[in-house]
Design a protein around this motif. Structure first.
Motif, PDB file in Angstrom:
ATOM      1  N   LEU A  37     -16.420   7.661 -10.662  1.00  0.00           N
ATOM      2  CA  LEU A  37     -16.271   8.925 -11.374  1.00  0.00           C
ATOM      3  C   LEU A  37     -14.829   9.040 -11.862  1.00  0.00           C
ATOM      4  N   TYR A  38     -14.676   9.282 -13.153  1.00  0.00           N
ATOM      5  CA  TYR A  38     -13.367   9.378 -13.801  1.00  0.00           C
ATOM      6  C   TYR A  38     -13.229  10.741 -14.467  1.00  0.00           C
ATOM      7  N   GLY A  39     -11.999  11.107 -14.756  1.00  0.00           N
ATOM      8  CA  GLY A  39     -11.760  12.344 -15.485  1.00  0.00           C
ATOM      9  C   GLY A  39     -12.228  12.260 -16.923  1.00  0.00           C
ATOM     10  N   SER A  40     -12.196  11.061 -17.494  1.00  0.00           N
ATOM     11  CA  SER A  40     -12.586  10.864 -18.895  1.00  0.00           C
ATOM     12  C   SER A  40     -12.875   9.381 -19.118  1.00  0.00           C
ATOM     13  N   PRO A  41     -13.491   9.040 -20.259  1.00  0.00           N
ATOM     14  CA  PRO A  41     -13.680   7.617 -20.571  1.00  0.00           C
ATOM     15  C   PRO A  41     -12.341   6.866 -20.649  1.00  0.00           C
ATOM     16  N   ALA A  42     -11.302   7.517 -21.175  1.00  0.00           N
ATOM     17  CA  ALA A  42      -9.993   6.874 -21.277  1.00  0.00           C
ATOM     18  C   ALA A  42      -9.477   6.467 -19.894  1.00  0.00           C
ATOM     19  N   ASP A  43      -9.741   7.293 -18.879  1.00  0.00           N
ATOM     20  CA  ASP A  43      -9.332   6.961 -17.511  1.00  0.00           C
ATOM     21  C   ASP A  43     -10.059   5.720 -16.999  1.00  0.00           C
ATOM     22  N   ALA A  44     -11.212   5.410 -17.580  1.00  0.00           N
ATOM     23  CA  ALA A  44     -11.991   4.215 -17.228  1.00  0.00           C
ATOM     24  C   ALA A  44     -11.690   3.060 -18.185  1.00  0.00           C
ATOM     25  N   SER A  82     -16.758  18.182 -18.297  1.00  0.00           N
ATOM     26  CA  SER A  82     -17.428  17.138 -17.530  1.00  0.00           C
ATOM     27  C   SER A  82     -16.475  16.069 -17.027  1.00  0.00           C
ATOM     28  N   LYS A  83     -16.944  15.351 -16.024  1.00  0.00           N
ATOM     29  CA  LYS A  83     -16.336  14.105 -15.558  1.00  0.00           C
ATOM     30  C   LYS A  83     -17.134  12.970 -16.207  1.00  0.00           C
ATOM     31  N   PHE A  84     -16.590  11.771 -16.129  1.00  0.00           N
ATOM     32  CA  PHE A  84     -17.241  10.603 -16.718  1.00  0.00           C
ATOM     33  C   PHE A  84     -17.707   9.684 -15.588  1.00  0.00           C
ATOM     34  N   LEU A  85     -19.025   9.515 -15.464  1.00  0.00           N
ATOM     35  CA  LEU A  85     -19.623   8.645 -14.454  1.00  0.00           C
ATOM     36  C   LEU A  85     -19.917   7.291 -15.082  1.00  0.00           C
ATOM     37  N   LEU A  86     -19.430   6.241 -14.447  1.00  0.00           N
ATOM     38  CA  LEU A  86     -19.679   4.882 -14.911  1.00  0.00           C
ATOM     39  C   LEU A  86     -20.380   4.135 -13.783  1.00  0.00           C
ATOM     40  N   LYS A 143     -17.492  18.941 -10.740  1.00  0.00           N
ATOM     41  CA  LYS A 143     -16.049  18.989 -10.500  1.00  0.00           C
ATOM     42  C   LYS A 143     -15.528  17.780  -9.726  1.00  0.00           C
ATOM     43  N   ASP A 144     -16.411  17.119  -8.932  1.00  0.00           N
ATOM     44  CA  ASP A 144     -15.960  15.964  -8.152  1.00  0.00           C
ATOM     45  C   ASP A 144     -17.162  15.126  -7.695  1.00  0.00           C
ATOM     46  N   ALA A 145     -16.862  14.012  -7.011  1.00  0.00           N
ATOM     47  CA  ALA A 145     -17.916  13.098  -6.552  1.00  0.00           C
ATOM     48  C   ALA A 145     -18.837  13.767  -5.537  1.00  0.00           C
ATOM     49  N   GLY A 146     -18.303  14.641  -4.698  1.00  0.00           N
ATOM     50  CA  GLY A 146     -19.147  15.335  -3.725  1.00  0.00           C
ATOM     51  C   GLY A 146     -20.213  16.179  -4.400  1.00  0.00           C
ATOM     52  N   GLU A 147     -19.820  16.927  -5.429  1.00  0.00           N
ATOM     53  CA  GLU A 147     -20.788  17.749  -6.167  1.00  0.00           C
ATOM     54  C   GLU A 147     -21.797  16.869  -6.900  1.00  0.00           C
ATOM     55  N   ILE A 161     -27.890   9.704  -5.695  1.00  0.00           N
ATOM     56  CA  ILE A 161     -26.719   8.960  -6.136  1.00  0.00           C
ATOM     57  C   ILE A 161     -25.941   8.559  -4.893  1.00  0.00           C
ATOM     58  N   PRO A 162     -25.711   7.262  -4.706  1.00  0.00           N
ATOM     59  CA  PRO A 162     -24.990   6.824  -3.505  1.00  0.00           C
ATOM     60  C   PRO A 162     -23.503   7.167  -3.597  1.00  0.00           C
ATOM     61  N   LYS A 163     -22.762   6.694  -2.655  1.00  0.00           N
ATOM     62  CA  LYS A 163     -21.332   6.970  -2.619  1.00  0.00           C
ATOM     63  C   LYS A 163     -20.677   6.601  -3.953  1.00  0.00           C
ATOM     64  N   VAL A 164     -19.865   7.509  -4.439  1.00  0.00           N
ATOM     65  CA  VAL A 164     -19.180   7.324  -5.720  1.00  0.00           C
ATOM     66  C   VAL A 164     -17.696   7.210  -5.454  1.00  0.00           C
ATOM     67  N   TRP A 165     -17.072   6.247  -6.054  1.00  0.00           N
ATOM     68  CA  TRP A 165     -15.626   6.036  -5.889  1.00  0.00           C
ATOM     69  C   TRP A 165     -14.871   6.719  -6.986  1.00  0.00           C
TER      70      TRP A 165
END
Length: 164
Positions: A29-36, A55-59, A135-139, A160-164
């Motif tokens: 999970l990233y703040g944006s695609p640019a962060d990834a 939104s956050k960006f999930l990859l 807002k975060d990986a927990g949510e 969704i399993p554990k997200v880094w």
């Protein structure tokens, strides 16, 4: 490695032609695609334009094993829009009801953006990205599902399993 294994095939109600095994892994999970390190020009905003700004960006990565699947046109390709991220509970009628992929590491051209070629007997890996208004990986893990073919009502959903 935390992963989700999805079996799709004629004996599964999700798909009526051919069989696939999809292993979803490497959730980040990233703040944006640019962060990834993904160029915004490679993002398809058709689905996400209404919620991307909050939104956050999930990859994630998907290992697609084609056992004997062919699409309705007889092509050995998988439509990756079958993977969506959906809320476990919709708070209100106008709320976010799920995200289609906005990024594929190996997209098709034009109207075939979501089509990913995998011949019978092959396994290929593709990265898939989503804008998800959390807002975060927990949510994300507690409030969202991976839905197959958008079928949350029929129960074709996976945690969704554990997200880094």
């Amino acid at each position: 490695m935390d992963k989700v294994v999805v079996e799709i095939g004629p004996d599964k109600a999700v798909q009526d032609k051919g069989s696939l095994v999809c292993t979803l892994h490497s959730f980040r999970l990233y703040g944006s695609p640019a962060d990834a390190s993904i160029d915004q020009g490679k993002i398809s905003m058709a689905d996400a334009q209404y919620y991307a700004d909050r939104s956050k960006f999930l990859l994630m990565e998907a290992d697609i094993q084609n056992i004997d699947y062919k699409d309705y046109d007889g092509k050995e390709e998988i439509n990756l829009s079958m993977f969506t991220i959906a809320p476990k509970v919709r708070e209100e009628p106008e709320a976010w009801d799920g995200s289609l992929p906005v990024y594929l590491s190996d997209p098709g051209e034009g109207d075939s953006y979501y089509h990913f070629p995998v011949k019978a007997g092959e396994t290929k890996t593709v990265a898939i990205g989503f804008y998800v208004p959390v807002k975060d990986a927990g949510e994300l893990c507690s409030g969202c599902w991976i839905a197959i073919s958008g079928c949350t009502d029929e129960g074709y959903v996976y945690g969704i399993p554990k997200v880094w």
